[in-house]
Structures are given as C-alpha cells and as structure tokens.
Design a protein around this motif. Structure first.
Motif, PDB file in Angstrom:
ATOM      1  N   ALA A   1      54.718  39.369  48.857  1.00 50.93           N
ATOM      2  CA  ALA A   1      53.424  40.055  48.855  1.00 50.93           C
ATOM      3  C   ALA A   1      52.589  39.643  47.651  1.00 50.93           C
ATOM      4  O   ALA A   1      51.370  39.434  47.760  1.00 50.93           O
ATOM      5  N   TYR A   2      53.246  39.497  46.499  1.00 55.90           N
ATOM      6  CA  TYR A   2      52.514  39.064  45.307  1.00 55.90           C
ATOM      7  C   TYR A   2      51.993  37.646  45.486  1.00 55.90           C
ATOM      8  O   TYR A   2      50.863  37.319  45.071  1.00 55.90           O
ATOM      9  N   ALA A   3      52.805  36.777  46.101  1.00 56.25           N
ATOM     10  CA  ALA A   3      52.386  35.395  46.317  1.00 56.25           C
ATOM     11  C   ALA A   3      51.165  35.325  47.222  1.00 56.25           C
ATOM     12  O   ALA A   3      50.299  34.456  47.051  1.00 56.25           O
ATOM     13  N   VAL A   4      51.057  36.229  48.187  1.00 59.78           N
ATOM     14  CA  VAL A   4      49.937  36.216  49.127  1.00 59.78           C
ATOM     15  C   VAL A   4      48.721  36.951  48.567  1.00 59.78           C
ATOM     16  O   VAL A   4      47.586  36.458  48.658  1.00 59.78           O
ATOM     17  N   VAL A   5      48.943  38.116  47.967  1.00 61.00           N
ATOM     18  CA  VAL A   5      47.839  38.975  47.532  1.00 61.00           C
ATOM     19  C   VAL A   5      47.311  38.576  46.165  1.00 61.00           C
ATOM     20  O   VAL A   5      46.107  38.658  45.896  1.00 61.00           O
ATOM     21  N   GLY A   6      48.207  38.127  45.282  1.00 67.45           N
ATOM     22  CA  GLY A   6      47.785  37.824  43.919  1.00 67.45           C
ATOM     23  C   GLY A   6      47.868  39.054  43.039  1.00 67.45           C
ATOM     24  O   GLY A   6      48.289  40.140  43.469  1.00 67.45           O
ATOM     25  N   GLY A   7      47.459  38.878  41.768  1.00 72.90           N
ATOM     26  CA  GLY A   7      47.538  39.961  40.794  1.00 72.90           C
ATOM     27  C   GLY A   7      46.188  40.512  40.407  1.00 72.90           C
ATOM     28  O   GLY A   7      45.162  40.240  41.046  1.00 72.90           O
ATOM     29  N   ALA A   8      46.206  41.306  39.315  1.00 75.83           N
ATOM     30  CA  ALA A   8      44.987  41.961  38.872  1.00 75.83           C
ATOM     31  C   ALA A   8      43.981  40.968  38.303  1.00 75.83           C
ATOM     32  O   ALA A   8      42.764  41.179  38.398  1.00 75.83           O
ATOM     33  N   GLU A   9      44.469  39.886  37.724  1.00 79.66           N
ATOM     34  CA  GLU A   9      43.558  38.887  37.171  1.00 79.66           C
ATOM     35  C   GLU A   9      42.842  38.164  38.312  1.00 79.66           C
ATOM     36  O   GLU A   9      43.461  37.563  39.175  1.00 79.66           O
ATOM     37  N   GLY A  10      41.561  38.237  38.332  1.00 78.96           N
ATOM     38  CA  GLY A  10      40.769  37.639  39.400  1.00 78.96           C
ATOM     39  C   GLY A  10      40.520  38.593  40.548  1.00 78.96           C
ATOM     40  O   GLY A  10      39.473  38.546  41.198  1.00 78.96           O
ATOM     41  N   GLN A  11      41.484  39.488  40.813  1.00 82.54           N
ATOM     42  CA  GLN A  11      41.358  40.503  41.853  1.00 82.54           C
ATOM     43  C   GLN A  11      40.690  39.958  43.125  1.00 82.54           C
ATOM     44  O   GLN A  11      39.521  40.217  43.405  1.00 82.54           O
ATOM     45  N   GLY A  12      41.472  39.227  43.888  1.00 82.41           N
ATOM     46  CA  GLY A  12      40.988  38.710  45.160  1.00 82.41           C
ATOM     47  C   GLY A  12      40.718  39.836  46.147  1.00 82.41           C
ATOM     48  O   GLY A  12      41.022  41.010  45.894  1.00 82.41           O
ATOM     49  N   PRO A  13      40.195  39.506  47.304  1.00 84.14           N
ATOM     50  CA  PRO A  13      39.807  40.536  48.274  1.00 84.14           C
ATOM     51  C   PRO A  13      40.983  41.374  48.760  1.00 84.14           C
ATOM     52  O   PRO A  13      40.842  42.583  48.959  1.00 84.14           O
ATOM     53  N   LEU A  14      42.138  40.746  48.952  1.00 79.69           N
ATOM     54  CA  LEU A  14      43.289  41.519  49.404  1.00 79.69           C
ATOM     55  C   LEU A  14      43.743  42.512  48.339  1.00 79.69           C
ATOM     56  O   LEU A  14      44.046  43.675  48.642  1.00 79.69           O
ATOM     57  N   PHE A  15      43.787  42.062  47.093  1.00 80.51           N
ATOM     58  CA  PHE A  15      44.186  42.945  46.007  1.00 80.51           C
ATOM     59  C   PHE A  15      43.188  44.096  45.883  1.00 80.51           C
ATOM     60  O   PHE A  15      43.578  45.256  45.713  1.00 80.51           O
ATOM     61  N   THR A  16      41.909  43.796  45.959  1.00 76.81           N
ATOM     62  CA  THR A  16      40.870  44.816  45.814  1.00 76.81           C
ATOM     63  C   THR A  16      40.980  45.893  46.888  1.00 76.81           C
ATOM     64  O   THR A  16      40.812  47.090  46.609  1.00 76.81           O
ATOM     65  N   HIS A  17      41.308  45.497  48.105  1.00 80.14           N
ATOM     66  CA  HIS A  17      41.378  46.461  49.202  1.00 80.14           C
ATOM     67  C   HIS A  17      42.751  47.132  49.312  1.00 80.14           C
ATOM     68  O   HIS A  17      42.884  48.114  50.049  1.00 80.14           O
ATOM     69  N   ALA A  18      43.740  46.611  48.580  1.00 80.19           N
ATOM     70  CA  ALA A  18      45.084  47.183  48.668  1.00 80.19           C
ATOM     71  C   ALA A  18      45.407  48.119  47.513  1.00 80.19           C
ATOM     72  O   ALA A  18      46.226  49.035  47.667  1.00 80.19           O
ATOM     73  N   ALA A  19      44.800  47.899  46.346  1.00 78.05           N
ATOM     74  CA  ALA A  19      45.093  48.723  45.174  1.00 78.05           C
ATOM     75  C   ALA A  19      44.664  50.169  45.412  1.00 78.05           C
ATOM     76  O   ALA A  19      43.730  50.449  46.164  1.00 78.05           O
ATOM     77  N   LEU A  20      45.373  51.077  44.763  1.00 77.81           N
ATOM     78  CA  LEU A  20      45.030  52.493  44.881  1.00 77.81           C
ATOM     79  C   LEU A  20      43.946  52.825  43.860  1.00 77.81           C
ATOM     80  O   LEU A  20      44.208  52.926  42.659  1.00 77.81           O
TER      81      LEU A  20
END
Length: 287
Positions: free
Chosen positions: A96-115
């Motif tokens: 999941a981390y490999a696909v979504v990425g981390g907080a740095e840069g905050q891609g679209p998946l991370f932005t819509h998945a974070a609480l």
C-alpha cells in the motif's frame, strides 16, 4: 512348576510387564539369557492369567501409539498459519505504501486516504479505514510492518488467522474514532491503532485464559504486564497519535477478555476475514 512365557531385550517392557503382573498378584521374574535378552518365567497355574494381562497391556500400548501424531516434525515457521497471516498483512502494508506514497508530496491517493478531521465531519467515513493502511514515510511503514508481524502472529495464535485481521481493522477504526473525539491531531495515518489492538487482544486473552504453557494467575498477570510494558515503550514518540494508540489498545483488551478460550470455528474465521476484506475494499472504492 515354572514355565517361560515371553522373551524381550527392552528394559522398559520388562519393567512394565513385571509391574503389570505384580499388580495382579502374579509372581514372575525375568531371567537373563545374555547381556541384552531375558525371559519371563511364571508359575504354570498362573500362565493363563499372565497371558491375558500382558495381552491387554500390549493392546493399550498399540492404541496409544496409533493416537499419537504420525509425524513429530514441526511445521516450518513460514508454513505456520498464524505467522504466514501476519507476514501477509505486513506485506500488504508495504504494498500500500509503494502504491499510495507517503506524506511528502502527498499524492492524490494519500490525500484522499488520510484521516483528516475536517473531511471526516463532512461525511467521508471511509477515511477511518483507509488511513490505517497508509503511512507517512518509509520508516513509519517499516516499523509498523515489523510490529504487525510480531503482534499479528501472537494474536492469530490465540484468536485465529481469520479473526486476527478483523481485530486489527476493528481496533484501528476504534482508535481513530477515539482520536477524532478526544485527540488534537488534525490529520493522521498509520496502522498503529490496530497494532495496539492486536497487542491488547493478545494481552486480554492471556489475562483471562491461561495457555498450556502459562499456569496460574501470576503467569496470566505477567503476560498482561508484558503487553502494557510494550505499550509504554513504543507509544509515546513525538509523532505518535496517543489517543489512537490507547483507544486501539483498550478496544483490543476488551475483545481479548470477552473472547472464549478456544479459537472460533473455521467457518467463523473465514467469515471474519471476508468481512474485513469487504470493508477494506468498499472503503478504498471511495478514494
């Protein structure tokens, strides 16, 4: 008159046969024929009774051997269900981390998945599920993958490989809800709430039910104390969401206490795993 009844070269059998006959009042003795072999002598009038007793003893020994597992070899660790399930969960977190990425840069998946608390209040319920599967950085996901391997393994051995991921998801969501209610974090990610839930369920179950290796109240309290100690050692880092950790731990603790001693049936394990997969899949469909 004495007669020879049976011969043997096994000391254990000789002792057992002599004890069996002596318990019935039969006078018998082993007379050595050589350094390794001996013959059992009994009185002729006691021969029939001795044959019956030794035959019954032999039948009991054979029945006991048949009831033992055919193989005494231990199952290799990677093939043990509890360990394999925990490693599988760790692999999913890393994937999941490999696909979504981390907080740095905050891609679209991370932005819509974070609480994000503001988004949660606007009705984006799925974030309490998806946020448990994304992480801030590589160090974050690596540590959680390690802990889910260890804690998931321990929990699965107690409650089963299907119940374990359900406990993780349930306590992760519970921890996030506690964080939203009493915490001060505006946004949060990570599997830690569910990890502390696994820690809690293993500790709570050990507190109530002693295992085959843990005897007495002191052993159960020691197992529970170990869980609390690990909580204290790992939860209070500067980046930790304490409310989510404590909420997940308490939820897991209560689940561990109320769960029965024996693991649930296979059908229940499958149903619990299926519900977990369904909820996770549904939540990610909104991202």
């Amino acid at each position: 008159m004495l007669i020879a009844l049976v011969g043997s070269q096994h000391a254990s059998y000789m002792q057992q046969a002599a004890a069996t006959l002596a318990s019935d009042g039969i006078d018998a003795s082993w007379v050595p024929l050589s350094e390794r072999r001996a013959v059992l002598w009994v009185h002729e009038f006691q021969r029939e009774r001795a044959v019956v007793l030794l035959s019954d003893q032999l039948a009991e020994d054979l029945a006991a051997r048949r009831s033992r597992p055919r193989s005494s070899k231990r199952v290799p660790l990677p093939l043990q269900p509890a360990f394999a399930a925990a490693v599988g969960m760790a692999a999913l977190l890393i994937a999941a981390y490999a696909v979504v990425g981390g907080a740095e840069g905050q891609g679209p998946l991370f932005t819509h998945a974070a609480l994000v608390s503001e988004r949660w209040t606007e009705g984006e319920w799925w974030r309490v599920v998806t946020a448990a599967m994304v992480h801030a950085d590589l160090e974050h996901v690596a540590s959680n993958a390690l802990f889910v391997t260890l804690l998931g393994w321990a929990a699965a051995e107690r409650v089963g490989v299907g119940i374990m991921p359900w406990v993780w998801l349930t306590t992760a969501v519970g921890g996030f809800l506690v964080s939203l209610t009493w915490g001060d974090a505006s946004w949060t990610v990570g599997a830690s709430g569910g990890l502390f839930g696994l820690l809690g369920v293993a500790g709570g179950h050990a507190l109530r039910w002693r295992s085959r290796l843990a005897v007495g109240a002191l052993a159960r309290l020691r197992a529970f104390g170990s869980a609390v100690l690990l909580l204290a050692m790992t939860a209070f880092s500067p980046r930790a969401n304490l409310a989510a950790h404590l909420g997940g731990f308490v939820a897991g603790l209560l689940l561990g206490i109320i769960m029965p001693r024996a693991r649930a049936a296979v059908a229940v394990q499958i149903a619990a795993a299926a519900v977990t997969v369904l909820v996770v899949t549904l939540a990610w469909s909104f991202v």
